[in-house]
Design a protein around this motif. Sequence first.
Motif, PDB file in Angstrom:
ATOM      1  N   LEU A  14      38.679  23.117  -1.222  1.00 14.07           N
ATOM      2  CA  LEU A  14      38.846  24.300  -2.066  1.00 14.07           C
ATOM      3  C   LEU A  14      38.639  23.958  -3.543  1.00 14.07           C
ATOM      4  CD1 LEU A  14      41.935  25.956  -0.345  1.00 14.07           C
ATOM      5  CD2 LEU A  14      39.562  26.733  -0.263  1.00 14.07           C
ATOM      6  N   ILE A  15      39.135  22.802  -3.957  1.00 13.66           N
ATOM      7  CA  ILE A  15      38.897  22.360  -5.338  1.00 13.66           C
ATOM      8  C   ILE A  15      37.394  22.261  -5.597  1.00 13.66           C
ATOM      9  CG2 ILE A  15      39.192  20.472  -6.985  1.00 13.66           C
ATOM     10  CD1 ILE A  15      41.811  19.793  -5.539  1.00 13.66           C
ATOM     11  N   MET A  16      36.686  21.687  -4.644  1.00 12.90           N
ATOM     12  CA  MET A  16      35.244  21.534  -4.809  1.00 12.90           C
ATOM     13  C   MET A  16      34.552  22.893  -4.884  1.00 12.90           C
ATOM     14  SD  MET A  16      32.489  19.703  -2.283  1.00 12.90           S
ATOM     15  CE  MET A  16      30.765  20.225  -2.382  1.00 12.90           C
ATOM     16  N   ALA A  17      34.893  23.813  -3.977  1.00 10.78           N
ATOM     17  CA  ALA A  17      34.200  25.105  -3.914  1.00 10.78           C
ATOM     18  C   ALA A  17      34.407  25.932  -5.171  1.00 10.78           C
ATOM     19  CB  ALA A  17      34.678  25.880  -2.686  1.00 10.78           C
ATOM     20  N   PHE A  18      35.593  25.815  -5.788  1.00 14.35           N
ATOM     21  CA  PHE A  18      35.906  26.654  -6.937  1.00 14.35           C
ATOM     22  C   PHE A  18      35.753  25.937  -8.278  1.00 14.35           C
ATOM     23  CE2 PHE A  18      38.729  28.848  -3.676  1.00 14.35           C
ATOM     24  CZ  PHE A  18      37.804  29.850  -3.446  1.00 14.35           C
ATOM     25  N   GLY A  19      35.314  24.672  -8.253  1.00 15.76           N
ATOM     26  CA  GLY A  19      35.049  23.955  -9.496  1.00 15.76           C
ATOM     27  C   GLY A  19      33.800  24.511 -10.174  1.00 15.76           C
ATOM     28  N   LEU A  20      33.805  24.594 -11.482  1.00 14.08           N
ATOM     29  CA  LEU A  20      32.748  25.282 -12.220  1.00 14.08           C
ATOM     30  C   LEU A  20      31.371  24.662 -12.005  1.00 14.08           C
ATOM     31  CD1 LEU A  20      31.968  27.464 -14.271  1.00 14.08           C
ATOM     32  CD2 LEU A  20      32.487  25.829 -16.091  1.00 14.08           C
ATOM     33  N   GLN A  21      31.236  23.354 -12.225  1.00 15.92           N
ATOM     34  CA  GLN A  21      29.909  22.738 -12.186  1.00 15.92           C
ATOM     35  C   GLN A  21      29.344  22.657 -10.776  1.00 15.92           C
ATOM     36  OE1 GLN A  21      28.151  21.774 -15.068  1.00 15.92           O
ATOM     37  NE2 GLN A  21      26.470  21.648 -13.617  1.00 15.92           N
ATOM     38  N   VAL A  22      30.196  22.407  -9.788  1.00 15.90           N
ATOM     39  CA  VAL A  22      29.702  22.354  -8.410  1.00 15.90           C
ATOM     40  C   VAL A  22      29.194  23.720  -7.985  1.00 15.90           C
ATOM     41  CG1 VAL A  22      30.328  21.955  -6.002  1.00 15.90           C
ATOM     42  CG2 VAL A  22      31.151  20.401  -7.769  1.00 15.90           C
ATOM     43  N   ALA A  23      29.918  24.775  -8.346  1.00 18.05           N
ATOM     44  CA  ALA A  23      29.458  26.120  -8.002  1.00 18.05           C
ATOM     45  C   ALA A  23      28.122  26.430  -8.674  1.00 18.05           C
ATOM     46  CB  ALA A  23      30.514  27.147  -8.405  1.00 18.05           C
ATOM     47  N   ILE A  24      27.928  25.935  -9.891  1.00 22.69           N
ATOM     48  CA  ILE A  24      26.666  26.181 -10.599  1.00 22.69           C
ATOM     49  C   ILE A  24      25.502  25.501  -9.878  1.00 22.69           C
ATOM     50  CG2 ILE A  24      25.375  25.652 -12.707  1.00 22.69           C
ATOM     51  CD1 ILE A  24      27.975  26.153 -14.256  1.00 22.69           C
ATOM     52  N   ILE A  25      25.648  24.222  -9.553  1.00 20.64           N
ATOM     53  CA  ILE A  25      24.514  23.547  -8.909  1.00 20.64           C
ATOM     54  C   ILE A  25      24.370  23.964  -7.446  1.00 20.64           C
ATOM     55  CG2 ILE A  25      24.697  21.575 -10.469  1.00 20.64           C
ATOM     56  CD1 ILE A  25      25.745  19.948  -8.081  1.00 20.64           C
ATOM     57  N   GLY A  26      25.457  24.452  -6.830  1.00 20.96           N
ATOM     58  CA  GLY A  26      25.352  24.964  -5.471  1.00 20.96           C
ATOM     59  C   GLY A  26      24.573  26.256  -5.390  1.00 20.96           C
ATOM     60  N   LYS A  27      24.417  26.920  -6.530  1.00 22.40           N
ATOM     61  CA  LYS A  27      23.654  28.173  -6.583  1.00 22.40           C
ATOM     62  C   LYS A  27      22.322  28.000  -7.318  1.00 22.40           C
ATOM     63  CE  LYS A  27      27.290  31.750  -6.502  1.00 22.40           C
ATOM     64  NZ  LYS A  27      28.616  31.104  -6.433  1.00 22.40           N
ATOM     65  N   ALA A  28      21.913  26.790  -7.602  1.00 20.29           N
ATOM     66  CA  ALA A  28      20.724  26.556  -8.422  1.00 20.29           C
ATOM     67  C   ALA A  28      19.584  25.961  -7.593  1.00 20.29           C
ATOM     68  CB  ALA A  28      21.061  25.621  -9.581  1.00 20.29           C
ATOM     69  N   ALA A  29      18.382  26.416  -7.863  1.00 24.01           N
ATOM     70  CA  ALA A  29      17.202  25.931  -7.140  1.00 24.01           C
ATOM     71  C   ALA A  29      16.695  24.638  -7.765  1.00 24.01           C
ATOM     72  CB  ALA A  29      16.112  27.003  -7.157  1.00 24.01           C
ATOM     73  N   VAL A  30      17.553  23.623  -7.769  1.00 27.31           N
ATOM     74  CA  VAL A  30      17.222  22.294  -8.288  1.00 27.31           C
ATOM     75  C   VAL A  30      17.674  21.263  -7.251  1.00 27.31           C
ATOM     76  CG1 VAL A  30      17.357  23.016 -10.709  1.00 27.31           C
ATOM     77  CG2 VAL A  30      19.413  22.184  -9.566  1.00 27.31           C
ATOM     78  N   ALA A  31      17.490  19.986  -7.574  1.00 25.57           N
ATOM     79  CA  ALA A  31      17.713  18.931  -6.582  1.00 25.57           C
ATOM     80  C   ALA A  31      19.152  18.437  -6.504  1.00 25.57           C
ATOM     81  CB  ALA A  31      16.791  17.740  -6.883  1.00 25.57           C
ATOM     82  N   ASP A  32      20.039  18.854  -7.420  1.00 24.91           N
ATOM     83  CA  ASP A  32      21.322  18.177  -7.574  1.00 24.91           C
ATOM     84  C   ASP A  32      22.277  18.348  -6.405  1.00 24.91           C
ATOM     85  OD1 ASP A  32      21.269  16.987 -10.425  1.00 24.91           O
ATOM     86  OD2 ASP A  32      20.458  18.998 -10.651  1.00 24.91           O
ATOM     87  N   ALA A  33      22.347  19.519  -5.800  1.00 27.70           N
ATOM     88  CA  ALA A  33      23.246  19.695  -4.666  1.00 27.70           C
ATOM     89  C   ALA A  33      22.803  18.836  -3.486  1.00 27.70           C
ATOM     90  CB  ALA A  33      23.311  21.166  -4.261  1.00 27.70           C
ATOM     91  N   VAL A  34      21.496  18.774  -3.260  1.00 32.65           N
ATOM     92  CA  VAL A  34      20.968  17.944  -2.169  1.00 32.65           C
ATOM     93  C   VAL A  34      21.256  16.471  -2.445  1.00 32.65           C
ATOM     94  CG1 VAL A  34      18.889  17.287  -0.896  1.00 32.65           C
ATOM     95  CG2 VAL A  34      19.182  19.649  -1.673  1.00 32.65           C
ATOM     96  N   LEU A  35      21.018  16.034  -3.660  1.00 36.06           N
ATOM     97  CA  LEU A  35      21.294  14.638  -4.015  1.00 36.06           C
ATOM     98  C   LEU A  35      22.767  14.302  -3.827  1.00 36.06           C
ATOM     99  CD1 LEU A  35      20.583  11.895  -5.315  1.00 36.06           C
ATOM    100  CD2 LEU A  35      21.073  12.952  -7.529  1.00 36.06           C
ATOM    101  N   ASN A  36      23.657  15.156  -4.304  1.00 40.09           N
ATOM    102  CA  ASN A  36      25.081  14.861  -4.196  1.00 40.09           C
ATOM    103  C   ASN A  36      25.577  14.881  -2.765  1.00 40.09           C
ATOM    104  OD1 ASN A  36      26.616  14.512  -6.910  1.00 40.09           O
ATOM    105  ND2 ASN A  36      25.057  16.047  -7.333  1.00 40.09           N
ATOM    106  N   LEU A  37      24.946  15.658  -1.912  1.00 42.89           N
ATOM    107  CA  LEU A  37      25.259  15.589  -0.486  1.00 42.89           C
ATOM    108  C   LEU A  37      25.012  14.183   0.040  1.00 42.89           C
ATOM    109  CD1 LEU A  37      25.740  16.628   2.424  1.00 42.89           C
ATOM    110  CD2 LEU A  37      23.318  17.359   2.417  1.00 42.89           C
ATOM    111  N   PHE A  38      23.847  13.618  -0.254  1.00 38.81           N
ATOM    112  CA  PHE A  38      23.510  12.295   0.278  1.00 38.81           C
ATOM    113  C   PHE A  38      24.323  11.185  -0.387  1.00 38.81           C
ATOM    114  CE2 PHE A  38      19.303  14.489   1.132  1.00 38.81           C
ATOM    115  CZ  PHE A  38      19.624  14.746   2.453  1.00 38.81           C
ATOM    116  N   ILE A  39      24.631  11.330  -1.675  1.00 40.50           N
ATOM    117  CA  ILE A  39      25.493  10.346  -2.342  1.00 40.50           C
ATOM    118  C   ILE A  39      26.872  10.346  -1.701  1.00 40.50           C
ATOM    119  CG2 ILE A  39      26.723   9.864  -4.484  1.00 40.50           C
ATOM    120  CD1 ILE A  39      24.226  10.570  -6.018  1.00 40.50           C
TER     121      ILE A  39
END
Length: 538
Positions: A130-155
């Motif tokens: 829940l902390i992750m889902a409602f954190g500001l920056q994670v929510a931003i990159i989770g909704k962005a058409a860039v590589a960061d959410a995919v990269l952080n998944l694998f990290i």
Amino acid sequence: MSPAEARRPSGDALLRPPAAFALLALAVWLGFFWQLGAVPLYDLDEGAFTEATREMLASGNFITPHRDGEPRYDKPVLIYWLQAASVSALGLNEFALRLPSAIAATLWLAALWGFTRSRVDATTATVAALIMAFGLQVAIIGKAAVADAVLNLFIALAFFDIYRWLEKPRQGVLLRVYLWLGLGFLTKGPVAVFFPLLVSFAYCLSLARFRDWLRAVFAPLGWLVFIAVAGPWYLAIYLDDGPGFFQSFFLEHNVGRYGGVKHGHAGFPGYYFVMLPVVLLPFTGWLLRLLPMARALWADPLDRFLLLWFSFVFVTFSFSDTKLPHYMVYGITPLFLLMARHRDALRSRWLAFGPPLAFMALLAALPLMLPLLAGQADRAHEQAMFAEGARVLDWAYVLTTLAGLGTLLVLAFVPRIPVWQRLLLAGVVQTLVVFGALVPRVFTVMQAPVKQAALIARELDQPTVVFRTSMPSFSVYRDAVTPQVDRPEPGELVFLRVDKLDNLAATRPEERLVTVYRRGPVALATFARGGAAGRDDG
């Protein structure tokens, strides 16, 4: 399990399976999928990624990404493949282009939940998620058409499996680590390998297990997995495009970012001391509560591993010349787990609610601040955006932010509910205000004019160029490559920022410049054939 965890009551039933799954599904929807396709793509980043994806589909070249007809060497290929698959299934639109990031963020959250569930307990796992889902920056990159959410998944997957392997060495787990490293290397290059190697080395050294680290790092079968995953595309782009990608990506976009400033993204030495609290909103105070506990956390093996993960990311990027807020996301996954695991230590309502209250008050005050900012702006496109911002930050926006501020104040003083539970509710409030009221209005000001200009240019169907402006989403919405030129020809439709209009007119002083469309920070113009020289802004 720590002694504090052993003494902890069973907790709220909503935070344990199966009820927790419904709660997490709601959090995932709000954090990563709500409003996913509701706003235009933002420039520069989303526009650059998605235009490369559009050109990949249009050209059929799935090896070398291109942007406006030129090779784009900024990132490896995996994010473009994922976006291309989504667009092929759902069409070229914002939702489809952002969907891979939302899915990756969901899997990232699931990986955090599963790891925490097996190492601590289900309630702690739910709190961390829940902390992750409602954190500001994670929510931003989770909704962005860039590589960061995919990269952080694998990290995250690599780190979790590294810890699992160190607990109980098994070949299957070790091979999974190399799989995640290979996929991360295919997503964003060396950063996906650098931090797992560095942190695992420091962790093993702290436990006098250096030989175990050597055994894992020099596992021939593991490197075969890595090469099998990442190697074919790196070989293919070399065969397709020569050494250009390797010289640009590894030297300029990796070494160059660390040793120099890229795209104006500089920062002062304490940049991340300022940005980390913003990245973690509304949970900033939760992190601050952990700082005095660092010595005690070090004594626990899991907490030590998490501390090292965060610390190495923080220190490494603090010494980088190029600084961006989302670089901290590589190191905040362990903070979610640490905050959740030691949630009972958070008891001060002012420490917990001070940062989100200040942030919400700032959002509520934006309509009052815009005239002051507009008075300091000296460029035409900035003045236009501030003027448009003053229009869209209307009474509905003010009422929404004030309601959010009032709700946070109520939550701060609700009795008999643990502070950390109230702070999770504050995360819901922040998500609703930011993505329901703020982001749509910001994108209306900054990006809706770009999209409208592109649709007009597409309808006019005449030769179109870009003049000294970097807003690649224009080409996405126009659905065509739009070359950059220094001196447009008469009859060409020119897309540009409004502060470049005088520069454009100066390229052909003998011709009359006609403004076809102008809104906010951008315009469409053309040189008319014949007629008096000068500018016609009608």
